[in-house]
Design an enzyme around this catalytic site. Structure first.
Site, PDB file in Angstrom:
ATOM      1  N   ARG A   1       0.831  -1.220   0.000  1.00  0.00           N
ATOM      2  CA  ARG A   1       0.000   0.000   0.000  1.00  0.00           C
ATOM      3  C   ARG A   1       0.864   1.268   0.000  1.00  0.00           C
ATOM      4  O   ARG A   1       0.513   2.279   0.611  1.00  0.00           O
ATOM      5  CB  ARG A   1      -0.941   0.030   1.225  1.00  0.00           C
ATOM      6  CG  ARG A   1      -1.958  -1.089   1.284  1.00  0.00           C
ATOM      7  CD  ARG A   1      -2.964  -1.017   0.139  1.00  0.00           C
ATOM      8  NE  ARG A   1      -4.068  -1.922   0.343  1.00  0.00           N
ATOM      9  CZ  ARG A   1      -4.067  -3.211   0.005  1.00  0.00           C
ATOM     10  NH1 ARG A   1      -3.017  -3.742  -0.572  1.00  0.00           N
ATOM     11  NH2 ARG A   1      -5.128  -3.963   0.221  1.00  0.00           N
TER      12      ARG A   1
ATOM     13  N   SER B   1     -10.577  -0.799   3.411  1.00  0.00           N
ATOM     14  CA  SER B   1      -9.785  -0.941   4.640  1.00  0.00           C
ATOM     15  C   SER B   1      -9.350   0.438   5.111  1.00  0.00           C
ATOM     16  O   SER B   1      -8.712   1.172   4.351  1.00  0.00           O
ATOM     17  CB  SER B   1      -8.540  -1.786   4.387  1.00  0.00           C
ATOM     18  OG  SER B   1      -8.871  -3.058   3.926  1.00  0.00           O
TER      19      SER B   1
ATOM     20  N   GLU C   1      -4.714   3.616   6.281  1.00  0.00           N
ATOM     21  CA  GLU C   1      -4.453   3.429   4.850  1.00  0.00           C
ATOM     22  C   GLU C   1      -4.983   4.652   4.091  1.00  0.00           C
ATOM     23  O   GLU C   1      -4.444   5.029   3.051  1.00  0.00           O
ATOM     24  CB  GLU C   1      -5.156   2.147   4.381  1.00  0.00           C
ATOM     25  CG  GLU C   1      -4.785   1.725   2.981  1.00  0.00           C
ATOM     26  CD  GLU C   1      -5.666   0.609   2.430  1.00  0.00           C
ATOM     27  OE1 GLU C   1      -5.498  -0.543   2.859  1.00  0.00           O
ATOM     28  OE2 GLU C   1      -6.508   0.902   1.572  1.00  0.00           O
TER      29      GLU C   1
HETATM   30  N1  EPU Z   1     -10.786 -10.800  10.377  1.00  0.00           N
HETATM   31  C1  EPU Z   1     -11.463 -10.876  11.557  1.00  0.00           C
HETATM   32  N2  EPU Z   1     -12.421  -9.938  11.827  1.00  0.00           N
HETATM   33  C2  EPU Z   1     -12.729  -8.960  10.967  1.00  0.00           C
HETATM   34  C3  EPU Z   1     -12.020  -8.870   9.749  1.00  0.00           C
HETATM   35  C4  EPU Z   1     -11.044  -9.804   9.471  1.00  0.00           C
HETATM   36  O1  EPU Z   1     -11.226 -11.776  12.372  1.00  0.00           O
HETATM   37  O2  EPU Z   1     -13.627  -8.160  11.280  1.00  0.00           O
HETATM   38  C5  EPU Z   1      -9.780 -11.815  10.047  1.00  0.00           C
HETATM   39  C6  EPU Z   1     -10.251 -12.738   8.931  1.00  0.00           C
HETATM   40  O3  EPU Z   1     -10.998 -13.810   9.416  1.00  0.00           O
HETATM   41  C7  EPU Z   1      -8.955 -13.202   8.320  1.00  0.00           C
HETATM   42  C8  EPU Z   1      -8.030 -11.992   8.517  1.00  0.00           C
HETATM   43  O4  EPU Z   1      -8.620 -11.207   9.525  1.00  0.00           O
HETATM   44  O5  EPU Z   1      -8.417 -14.280   9.059  1.00  0.00           O
HETATM   45  C9  EPU Z   1      -7.843 -11.180   7.246  1.00  0.00           C
HETATM   46  O6  EPU Z   1      -9.117 -10.723   6.784  1.00  0.00           O
HETATM   47  P1  EPU Z   1      -9.467 -10.589   5.212  1.00  0.00           P
HETATM   48  O7  EPU Z   1      -9.053 -11.831   4.496  1.00  0.00           O
HETATM   49  O8  EPU Z   1     -10.856 -10.111   5.100  1.00  0.00           O
HETATM   50  O9  EPU Z   1      -8.462  -9.507   4.673  1.00  0.00           O
HETATM   51  P2  EPU Z   1      -7.983  -8.153   5.330  1.00  0.00           P
HETATM   52  O10 EPU Z   1      -6.616  -8.341   5.889  1.00  0.00           O
HETATM   53  O11 EPU Z   1      -9.014  -7.637   6.229  1.00  0.00           O
HETATM   54  C10 EPU Z   1      -6.796  -7.279   3.125  1.00  0.00           C
HETATM   55  C11 EPU Z   1      -6.743  -5.991   2.377  1.00  0.00           C
HETATM   56  C12 EPU Z   1      -8.007  -5.815   1.544  1.00  0.00           C
HETATM   57  C13 EPU Z   1      -8.093  -6.970   0.560  1.00  0.00           C
HETATM   58  C14 EPU Z   1      -8.082  -8.293   1.348  1.00  0.00           C
HETATM   59  C15 EPU Z   1      -7.992  -9.484   0.447  1.00  0.00           C
HETATM   60  C16 EPU Z   1      -5.404  -4.446   3.674  1.00  0.00           C
HETATM   61  C17 EPU Z   1      -5.385  -3.291   4.604  1.00  0.00           C
HETATM   62  N3  EPU Z   1      -6.603  -4.885   3.310  1.00  0.00           N
HETATM   63  O12 EPU Z   1      -7.912  -7.195   4.028  1.00  0.00           O
HETATM   64  O13 EPU Z   1      -7.897  -4.593   0.809  1.00  0.00           O
HETATM   65  O14 EPU Z   1      -9.255  -6.878  -0.235  1.00  0.00           O
HETATM   66  O15 EPU Z   1      -6.932  -8.355   2.216  1.00  0.00           O
HETATM   67  O16 EPU Z   1      -6.720  -9.566  -0.115  1.00  0.00           O
HETATM   68  O17 EPU Z   1      -4.330  -4.944   3.296  1.00  0.00           O
HETATM   69  C18 EPU Z   1      -8.363  -2.251   0.933  1.00  0.00           C
HETATM   70  O18 EPU Z   1      -7.156  -2.062   0.937  1.00  0.00           O
HETATM   71  O19 EPU Z   1      -9.184  -1.282   0.961  1.00  0.00           O
HETATM   72  C19 EPU Z   1      -8.883  -3.622   0.917  1.00  0.00           C
HETATM   73  C20 EPU Z   1     -10.174  -3.896   1.015  1.00  0.00           C
END
Ligand code: EPU
Length: 341
Positions: free
Chosen positions: A165, A241, A337
């Site tokens: 990012r 995010s 972010e």
């Molecule tokens: N999780 C929780 N609770 C929540 C949210 C997430 O326990 O409320 C856990 C999930 O179960 C999972 C882990 O956290 O084990 C990661 O969650 P998720 O796979 O939804 O991905 P993320 O880390 O929340 C990142 C990116 C997203 C992108 C997804 C998929 C960042 C800051 N965010 O989200 O990007 O779509 O991975 O690759 O890196 C964005 O940048 O705006 C964005 C949406």
């Protein structure tokens, strides 16, 4: 002909939907128009804010200056052979519409990045990424107008210094360039390697009994996953995010893992560990919380939302409280972010 409007509401130009105003506002349709803009008194006498899709900004107050909306359109093939294609896209094109266009042409590389809000020109700014792919993986080059000299300069991937990012445009060259077009190198089908490492993508494909997915199948899966947990900005204001996933060293991680054995994590190079900010925020008790018309999304704690009547400054207050609480519970610092204006 450059047409400025005064006291323009920015509600339709930021995905949080905050109804703040800009003293002056202009839509730019070509690079030439932007170069002309640089000569005007409106540009010289005001501070500026360049907006693409407004999907990564938090507008905390009225903008006492000139807001420029990037509306540069157009998609052009630069070169192609049997295996790949180099395609240039205007900075103001909608990102998801561009991804759909590449899928229709059967060009692979952007399918995992389906349904990300925002414009093509803003995408390299923070090296947008999802489901194991980042824009840097298919990036060829970009053209940007130097705000001091009005010259068009070309940046290759190295020049952009992409990170998680991150790019040079968020730091070293912050506020110094206007990205007018971005060029990608995409693969023709048959020469394309799909990125299916994410469990969520595999699960959707399995549910649909798809054994040999096409790029369209992967895009459909990504769209399904995103729609299941991320709120549609057209219905509930948000900027995806809100925080980045924090990166910590292995010593700190080992201590945390002992106390919180079910904590999700991803190992990076150099013994660095990336944690899931959404998980930390949920465990700190914020998921579904709301106050002053803003809140923490019920299905994804990493997304802060505007329920309609909120204000940017209330998001700012909420974000600060979340940062403090994650810091005191886990000793981990969350960095935003989104860009605060
Ligand atoms: N999780 C929780 N609770 C929540 C949210 C997430 O326990 O409320 C856990 C999930 O179960 C999972 C882990 O956290 O084990 C990661 O969650 P998720 O796979 O939804 O991905 P993320 O880390 O929340 C990142 C990116 C997203 C992108 C997804 C998929 C960042 C800051 N965010 O989200 O990007 O779509 O991975 O690759 O890196 C964005 O940048 O705006 C964005 C949406």
């Amino acid at each position: 002909m450059l047409e400025f409007s005064k006291a323009q509401s920015l509600r339709d130009y930021n995905t949080f939907g905050f109804d703040v105003k800009a003293d002056l506002f202009i839509k730019i349709n070509t690079s030439d128009e932007f170069q002309d803009l640089l000569k005007t008194k409106e540009w010289k006498e005001n501070k500026h804010l360049i907006l693409g899709g407004g999907s990564n900004v938090l507008l905390t107050d009225h903008f006492n200056g000139l807001v420029i909306l990037d509306c540069i359109s157009g998609i052009e093939i630069i070169e192609e052979n049997d295996q790949s294609i180099v395609v240039k896209c205007g900075g103001g094109e909608n990102w998801h519409q561009f991804v759909l266009y590449t899928l229709q042409q059967n060009w692979g590389g952007l399918e995992n990045l389906s349904l990300i809000p925002g414009t093509v020109g803003a995408a390299p700014m923070q090296n947008i990424g999802a489901y194991g792919v980042e824009i840097k993986d298919t990036f060829h080059s970009l053209e940007a107008i130097n705000l001091q000299t009005a010259e068009i300069e070309v940046f290759n991937a190295n020049d952009c210094q992409f990170g998680y990012r991150e790019s040079v445009f968020k730091h070293h060259y912050k506020g110094e360039y206007f990205i007018s077009s971005v060029t990608f190198k995409l693969s023709k089908v048959g020469y394309h390697h799909l990125h299916l490492d994410y469990g969520a993508i595999q699960n959707v494909l399995k549910d649909k009994h798809i054994k040999n997915p096409t790029i369209q199948d992967v895009s459909d899966a990504v769209i399904q996953i995103r729609q299941s947990k991320l709120p549609d900005p057209a219905k509930i204001g948000n900027s995806g995010s809100f925080f980045k996933n924090p990166i910590i060293d292995s010593a700190q991680f080992n201590k945390l893992k002992e106390e919180f054995p079910d904590m999700p994590f991803y190992e990076l190079e150099n013994e660095q560990i990336k944690l899931a900010a959404g998980w930390l925020i949920e465990k700190a008790g914020w998921k579904g919380h709301s106050e002053n018309g803003v809140g923490v999304h019920q299905k994804q704690a990493l997304v802060l939302v505007n329920y309609g009547e909120g204000k940017g400054k209330y998001i700012l207050n909420l974000a600060k409280k979340i940062q403090d609480s994650v810091q005191s519970k886990f000793g981990v610092e969350l960095s935003p972010e989104v860009n605060f204006i």
